[in-house]
Design a protein around this motif. Structure first.
Motif, PDB file in Angstrom:
ATOM      1  N   TRP A 156       0.736  -1.236  -0.103  1.00  0.00           N
ATOM      2  CA  TRP A 156       0.075  -0.131  -0.023  1.00  0.00           C
ATOM      3  C   TRP A 156       0.641   1.299  -0.030  1.00  0.00           C
ATOM      4  O   TRP A 156       0.385   2.278  -0.880  1.00  0.00           O
ATOM      5  CB  TRP A 156      -0.874  -0.042   1.086  1.00  0.00           C
ATOM      6  N   LYS A 159       2.109   1.891  -3.462  1.00  0.00           N
ATOM      7  CA  LYS A 159       1.236   2.543  -4.373  1.00  0.00           C
ATOM      8  C   LYS A 159       0.931   3.813  -4.019  1.00  0.00           C
ATOM      9  O   LYS A 159       0.718   4.709  -4.914  1.00  0.00           O
ATOM     10  CB  LYS A 159      -0.104   1.670  -4.385  1.00  0.00           C
ATOM     11  N   MET A 160       0.781   4.364  -2.787  1.00  0.00           N
ATOM     12  CA  MET A 160       0.545   5.693  -2.398  1.00  0.00           C
ATOM     13  C   MET A 160       1.589   6.722  -2.919  1.00  0.00           C
ATOM     14  O   MET A 160       1.255   7.687  -3.448  1.00  0.00           O
ATOM     15  CB  MET A 160       0.408   5.971  -1.071  1.00  0.00           C
ATOM     16  N   ASP A 162       3.645   6.028  -5.391  1.00  0.00           N
ATOM     17  CA  ASP A 162       3.658   6.118  -6.694  1.00  0.00           C
ATOM     18  C   ASP A 162       2.469   7.032  -7.309  1.00  0.00           C
ATOM     19  O   ASP A 162       2.694   7.726  -8.163  1.00  0.00           O
ATOM     20  CB  ASP A 162       3.654   4.750  -7.387  1.00  0.00           C
ATOM     21  N   LEU A 163       1.376   7.139  -6.477  1.00  0.00           N
ATOM     22  CA  LEU A 163       0.226   8.138  -6.982  1.00  0.00           C
ATOM     23  C   LEU A 163       0.533   9.566  -6.750  1.00  0.00           C
ATOM     24  O   LEU A 163      -0.013  10.171  -7.383  1.00  0.00           O
ATOM     25  CB  LEU A 163      -0.994   7.720  -6.191  1.00  0.00           C
ATOM     26  N   GLY A 164       1.092   9.677  -5.506  1.00  0.00           N
ATOM     27  CA  GLY A 164       1.550  10.989  -5.311  1.00  0.00           C
ATOM     28  C   GLY A 164       1.795  11.348  -3.752  1.00  0.00           C
ATOM     29  O   GLY A 164       0.978  11.750  -2.917  1.00  0.00           O
ATOM     30  N   THR A 167       1.129  14.966  -2.466  1.00  0.00           N
ATOM     31  CA  THR A 167      -0.624  15.537  -2.271  1.00  0.00           C
ATOM     32  C   THR A 167      -0.742  15.672  -0.672  1.00  0.00           C
ATOM     33  O   THR A 167      -0.021  15.072  -0.010  1.00  0.00           O
ATOM     34  CB  THR A 167      -1.351  14.560  -2.674  1.00  0.00           C
ATOM     35  N   VAL A 170      -1.789  12.406   1.205  1.00  0.00           N
ATOM     36  CA  VAL A 170      -0.617  11.660   1.646  1.00  0.00           C
ATOM     37  C   VAL A 170       0.307  12.167   2.585  1.00  0.00           C
ATOM     38  O   VAL A 170       0.780  11.519   3.408  1.00  0.00           O
ATOM     39  CB  VAL A 170       0.044  11.443   0.201  1.00  0.00           C
TER      40      VAL A 170
END
Length: 300
Positions: A156, A159-160, A162-164, A167, A170
């Motif tokens: 997890w 993934k977080m 990689d996504l941003g 932000t 996050v």
């Protein structure tokens, strides 16, 4: 009445006065664990506490717990605003009568950079020596292997990130995002990193941060020479990727952090306050005899 108020005030201060003035034993030690660990795991921090107490009889060792339970402590190493954690620790240290005369500190992995934030932000009680064991002082740009390779938490986190990583959602929740340092997005990192960019003076110079860090007697950094968890391992000695790419690393002395002396590290280096130690092995694989020979002297 005035005399009574004076006496009451003295009684309230007495525990702190006694803690600071009458300490004749060893300098106390504060330790902070790493990601996925807890304050009192008998195989990790509990073991470190035990061997330090055996080598330095009478020492007071405080192993920091972030939360009210061991489970909370472990979870908070993944999911809690780091600035809030540092504030909580500063409050704990300020109120501990055993630490009022000063203390040494030793952080493991991310605990090493978190204790540096304590040194920079909270000069009272004073920290004497800071020992960072595998601490990612310039952050990370990857987790090749985090605790529990097949665990859902590690998947997890990746993934977080990689996504941003930068932000607001996050950054405010995921600990590892708060020291995620993307050399391909330096401007974004400097603007939105709520923790590492602040303590590394990426957005301007806080002279108190610099003054407080330079007050350390020694800043010891331990790098694991075969580290497969920290990317890049150079971060453990304050090095990092050269800006704009993620292949070539440069040592601390070639970074702008050093050449601009934003934290006072250049002055500390020239004064012999920076100590760079290398140890064979993977992340946090610390041979006990090496620990005795190379770390215990900084605690005596």
């Amino acid at each position: 009445m005035a005399a009574l108020r004076w006496l009451c005030g003295l009684l309230l201060l007495l525990p702190l006065v006694l803690g600071a003035g009458n300490r004749t034993g060893p300098v106390p030690l504060v330790i902070w664990h790493g990601m996925g660990d807890s304050c009192c795991n008998p195989a990790s921090m509990g073991y470190i506490k035990k061997i330090v107490e055996e080598k330095i009889p009478g020492i007071y060792v405080l192993s920091l717990k972030i939360g009210t339970t061991i489970i909370e402590d472990m979870e908070n190493s993944f999911f809690m605003n780091v600035n809030d954690q540092v504030t909580q620790v500063c409050d704990t240290l300020t109120k501990d009568p055993n630490l009022q005369g000063g203390y040494n500190s030793m952080g493991f992995s991310q605990g090493g950079q978190f204790l540096r934030a304590v040194a920079q932000r909270c000069p009272s009680p004073p920290m004497f020596n800071l020992i960072s064991i595998g601490g990612q002082q310039q952050g990370v740009y990857g987790f090749p292997r985090c605790p529990g390779e097949s665990s859902h938490i590690c998947d997890w986190i990746r993934k977080m990130l990689d996504l941003g990583a930068y932000t607001k959602a996050v950054q405010g929740r995921l600990v590892q995002a708060q020291y995620w340092h993307d050399p391909l997005k330096e401007e974004e990192y400097q603007k939105y990193s709520i923790f590492l960019a602040d303590i590394n003076q990426e957005r301007g110079i806080n002279e108190l941060y610099k003054k407080n860090l330079m007050a350390l007697k020694k800043f010891v950094m331990v790098k694991f020479l075969n580290d497969t968890m920290v990317d890049p391992p150079a971060s453990e000695w304050f090095g990092f990727y050269r800006s704009g790419q993620a292949k070539e690393t440069v040592p601390l002395q070639e970074t702008s952090l050093y050449t601009e002396d934003r934290l006072g590290l250049q002055q500390m280096d020239k004064a012999g306050k920076l100590v760079f130690l290398g140890v064979e092995g993977d992340h946090l694989q610390l041979p006990v005899e090496w620990f005795y020979a190379n770390i215990i002297p900084f605690l005596n």
